[in-house]
Structures are given as structure tokens and as C-alpha cells.
Design a protein around this motif. Structure first.
Motif, PDB file in Angstrom:
ATOM      1  N   GLY A  25     -26.052  37.336 -16.824  1.00 15.51           N
ATOM      2  CA  GLY A  25     -26.586  38.677 -17.018  1.00 15.51           C
ATOM      3  C   GLY A  25     -26.497  39.032 -18.495  1.00 15.51           C
ATOM      4  N   LEU A  26     -27.651  39.318 -19.100  1.00 14.76           N
ATOM      5  CA  LEU A  26     -27.696  39.628 -20.538  1.00 14.76           C
ATOM      6  C   LEU A  26     -27.982  41.107 -20.712  1.00 14.76           C
ATOM      7  N   THR A  27     -27.185  41.764 -21.540  1.00  8.32           N
ATOM      8  CA  THR A  27     -27.387  43.182 -21.783  1.00  8.32           C
ATOM      9  C   THR A  27     -27.039  43.512 -23.230  1.00  8.32           C
ATOM     10  N   GLY A  28     -27.252  44.766 -23.586  1.00  9.98           N
ATOM     11  CA  GLY A  28     -26.964  45.229 -24.943  1.00  9.98           C
ATOM     12  C   GLY A  28     -27.574  46.600 -25.137  1.00  9.98           C
ATOM     13  N   GLY A  29     -27.101  47.304 -26.118  1.00 13.12           N
ATOM     14  CA  GLY A  29     -27.625  48.640 -26.392  1.00 13.12           C
ATOM     15  C   GLY A  29     -29.038  48.592 -26.944  1.00 13.12           C
ATOM     16  N   VAL A  30     -29.658  49.758 -26.996  1.00 13.96           N
ATOM     17  CA  VAL A  30     -31.005  49.856 -27.552  1.00 13.96           C
ATOM     18  C   VAL A  30     -30.986  49.375 -29.008  1.00 13.96           C
ATOM     19  N   ALA A  31     -31.990  48.574 -29.366  1.00  8.64           N
ATOM     20  CA  ALA A  31     -32.144  48.048 -30.733  1.00  8.64           C
ATOM     21  C   ALA A  31     -30.985  47.152 -31.161  1.00  8.64           C
ATOM     22  N   SER A  32     -30.318  46.527 -30.179  1.00 11.05           N
ATOM     23  CA  SER A  32     -29.277  45.556 -30.524  1.00 11.05           C
ATOM     24  C   SER A  32     -29.856  44.169 -30.794  1.00 11.05           C
ATOM     25  N   GLY A  33     -31.103  43.949 -30.363  1.00 12.43           N
ATOM     26  CA  GLY A  33     -31.743  42.655 -30.588  1.00 12.43           C
ATOM     27  C   GLY A  33     -31.823  41.785 -29.349  1.00 12.43           C
ATOM     28  N   LYS A  34     -31.804  42.402 -28.160  1.00  8.31           N
ATOM     29  CA  LYS A  34     -31.858  41.635 -26.910  1.00  8.31           C
ATOM     30  C   LYS A  34     -33.103  40.761 -26.833  1.00  8.31           C
ATOM     31  N   SER A  35     -34.246  41.322 -27.235  1.00 12.61           N
ATOM     32  CA  SER A  35     -35.502  40.563 -27.130  1.00 12.61           C
ATOM     33  C   SER A  35     -35.491  39.340 -28.039  1.00 12.61           C
ATOM     34  N   GLU A  36     -34.923  39.481 -29.223  1.00 12.76           N
ATOM     35  CA  GLU A  36     -34.821  38.335 -30.129  1.00 12.76           C
ATOM     36  C   GLU A  36     -33.963  37.240 -29.515  1.00 12.76           C
ATOM     37  N   VAL A  37     -32.906  37.640 -28.824  1.00 11.90           N
ATOM     38  CA  VAL A  37     -32.011  36.664 -28.190  1.00 11.90           C
ATOM     39  C   VAL A  37     -32.706  35.988 -27.014  1.00 11.90           C
ATOM     40  N   THR A  38     -33.352  36.781 -26.140  1.00 12.15           N
ATOM     41  CA  THR A  38     -33.995  36.169 -24.972  1.00 12.15           C
ATOM     42  C   THR A  38     -35.131  35.250 -25.390  1.00 12.15           C
ATOM     43  N   ARG A  39     -35.847  35.592 -26.457  1.00 14.89           N
ATOM     44  CA  ARG A  39     -36.916  34.694 -26.943  1.00 14.89           C
ATOM     45  C   ARG A  39     -36.352  33.327 -27.313  1.00 14.89           C
ATOM     46  N   ARG A  40     -35.184  33.324 -27.909  1.00 15.89           N
ATOM     47  CA  ARG A  40     -34.575  32.050 -28.317  1.00 15.89           C
ATOM     48  C   ARG A  40     -34.117  31.233 -27.106  1.00 15.89           C
ATOM     49  N   PHE A  41     -33.590  31.897 -26.084  1.00 15.88           N
ATOM     50  CA  PHE A  41     -33.241  31.167 -24.868  1.00 15.88           C
ATOM     51  C   PHE A  41     -34.495  30.600 -24.200  1.00 15.88           C
ATOM     52  N   GLU A  42     -35.562  31.384 -24.180  1.00 16.01           N
ATOM     53  CA  GLU A  42     -36.809  30.900 -23.582  1.00 16.01           C
ATOM     54  C   GLU A  42     -37.353  29.699 -24.338  1.00 16.01           C
ATOM     55  N   ALA A  43     -37.186  29.700 -25.662  1.00 15.12           N
ATOM     56  CA  ALA A  43     -37.639  28.557 -26.466  1.00 15.12           C
ATOM     57  C   ALA A  43     -36.856  27.289 -26.134  1.00 15.12           C
ATOM     58  N   LEU A  44     -35.657  27.462 -25.566  1.00 15.77           N
ATOM     59  CA  LEU A  44     -34.840  26.320 -25.145  1.00 15.77           C
ATOM     60  C   LEU A  44     -35.144  25.913 -23.701  1.00 15.77           C
ATOM     61  N   GLY A  45     -36.138  26.563 -23.096  1.00 15.73           N
ATOM     62  CA  GLY A  45     -36.556  26.202 -21.752  1.00 15.73           C
ATOM     63  C   GLY A  45     -35.873  26.971 -20.634  1.00 15.73           C
ATOM     64  N   ILE A  46     -35.147  28.035 -20.980  1.00 15.26           N
ATOM     65  CA  ILE A  46     -34.421  28.814 -19.982  1.00 15.26           C
ATOM     66  C   ILE A  46     -35.297  29.963 -19.484  1.00 15.26           C
ATOM     67  N   VAL A  47     -35.365  30.131 -18.169  1.00 14.06           N
ATOM     68  CA  VAL A  47     -36.126  31.233 -17.584  1.00 14.06           C
ATOM     69  C   VAL A  47     -35.346  32.539 -17.756  1.00 14.06           C
TER      70      VAL A  47
END
Length: 204
Positions: A7-29
Motif C-alpha cells: 500500500g503506497l500513500t503520502g500527503g498531497v504534493a509529496s511526489g506519489k505519482s513520480e514514485v509510482t511511475r518508477r515502479f511501473e517502469a520496473l514492470g510492477i502493476v
């Protein structure tokens, strides 16, 4: 089938989308709660029918879709109405996220849940094996919010205050990714977490 879920979470404007993009680039759903929230109130979905029964037909557009502005006006200033709405939508959102994660190929999957702390953390999402909090100092979140959304300082402050505190998020964390530096540091941090999660998934 992924048997291990982060479960990934974080406050507004903490950079969650930047982090999830990097996991997706590694092949993680990554199953995104914001996307699931829109899907469960689409025409024909049981949650939309339940919302119309609870709040009246005035919350529907002529085409049968949800009138978000009308619903927002009903629940914005009424905590009981907001809780009633959450009682309808949150179980449906959780079910979509879990199904999407369970069906994901690969050794583990991620459920991106911005309001994980507000929803009770692991108590609200008992099928999550581990919680990753994307963390940033509040002054940096504030500056990012003003820049990203074009809002003034007062509104940015109110937006931050409307969420769980940074301390509350950190209290539910198994892992913390501090996102207050350059992009290459973020790349390295995600890569390190990916290796850890591969090991944990293999051992689960």
C-alpha cells in the motif's frame, strides 16, 4: 497473480505519482485508488445507484452520470453526509483495488491509496502486506502545491490541513521514501525498495 501487496500513500504534493511511475517502469502493476473511485461511480455501477438512493436523483446528470459538483455541495459542509458517501464508495474502491492487485502478473503489486492513513491504515486495508509512505517536508509540499496547482499560499495551507498529519502517515509506515531531492536519488530509492519487495514477495 500477485500474492504480495504494497500500500503506497503520502500527503498531497509529496511526489506519489513520480514514485509510482518508477515502479511501473520496473514492470510492477499499480492499482490507483483515484481511478477506482471514478470507476465505481460510473453509470450502471451499484455504488452510483446507492448514491442516488441516499442523496436523491438531483445528484445525477440527465445522461445518468454522477453530477460531481452537486454531490460535492451536499457533502462538503455536512460530515454525516460525507460519512454516508464514504460508506457507499470506500468498500467498492477497496474491492476494485484488491482484485486488481491480486490479478496482477509479477511477484508483487502496489495499491496507490492517497487517503490510506485517513482510512485507518492497515485496519482499513487488511489485505495490504506492507505500507510505503512517500514523505516530504511540509514546507516543500506547500511550495509544490502552489507551483503545481497555481493556488495561493492560504489555499495550499488549507489543502495540507485537510489531510492526515505527516506524523499520522509516518506512524503507519513500514517503509518511508523521503522525496525531497533530485530525480536520480528518487530513482535509486525506488530501485532499492524494488529489490527489497522482490525478496519479501519471494519469502512470503
Amino acid at each position: 497473480m500477485s500474492g504480495f501487496i504494497i500500500g503506497l500513500t503520502g500527503g498531497v504534493a509529496s511526489g506519489k505519482s513520480e514514485v509510482t511511475r518508477r515502479f511501473e517502469a520496473l514492470g510492477i502493476v499499480v492499482a490507483d485508488a483515484d481511478i477506482a473511485a471514478r470507476e465505481v461511480v460510473a453509470p450502471g455501477q451499484p455504488a452510483l445507484a446507492a448514491i442516488a438512493r441516499q442523496f436523491g436523483p438531483g445528484v445525477l446528470q440527465p445522461d445518468g452520470s454522477l453530477d460531481r459538483r452537486q454531490l460535492r455541495e451536499q457533502v462538503f459542509a455536512d460530515p454525516d453526509a460525507r460519512r454516508a458517501l464514504e460508506a457507499i464508495t470506500h468498500p467498492a474502491i477497496r474491492a476494485v483495488l484488491e482484485a486488481r492487485c491480486r490479478a496482477a502478473p509479477g511477484p508483487y503489486a502496489i495499491a496507490a491509496i492517497p487517503l490510506l492513513a485517513e482510512a485507518g491504515g492497515r485496519a482499513g486495508y487488511p489485505w495490504v502486506d506492507r505500507i510505503l509512505v512517500v514523505d516530504a517536508p511540509e514546507d516543500l509540499q506547500h511550495a509544490r502545491l502552489m507551483r503545481r496547482d497555481g493556488v495561493d499560499a492560504a489555499l495550499a495551507t488549507r489543502m495540507l490541513a485537510a489531510q492526515a498529519t505527516r506524523q499520522a502517515r509516518l506512524a503507519i509506515a513500514d517503509d518511508v521514501l523521503r522525496n525531497d531531492g533530485p530525480a536520480d536519488l528518487l530513482d535509486a530509492a525506488v530501485a532499492a525498495l524494488h529489490r527489497r519487495y522482490l525478496d519479501l514477495a519471494a519469502a512470503a
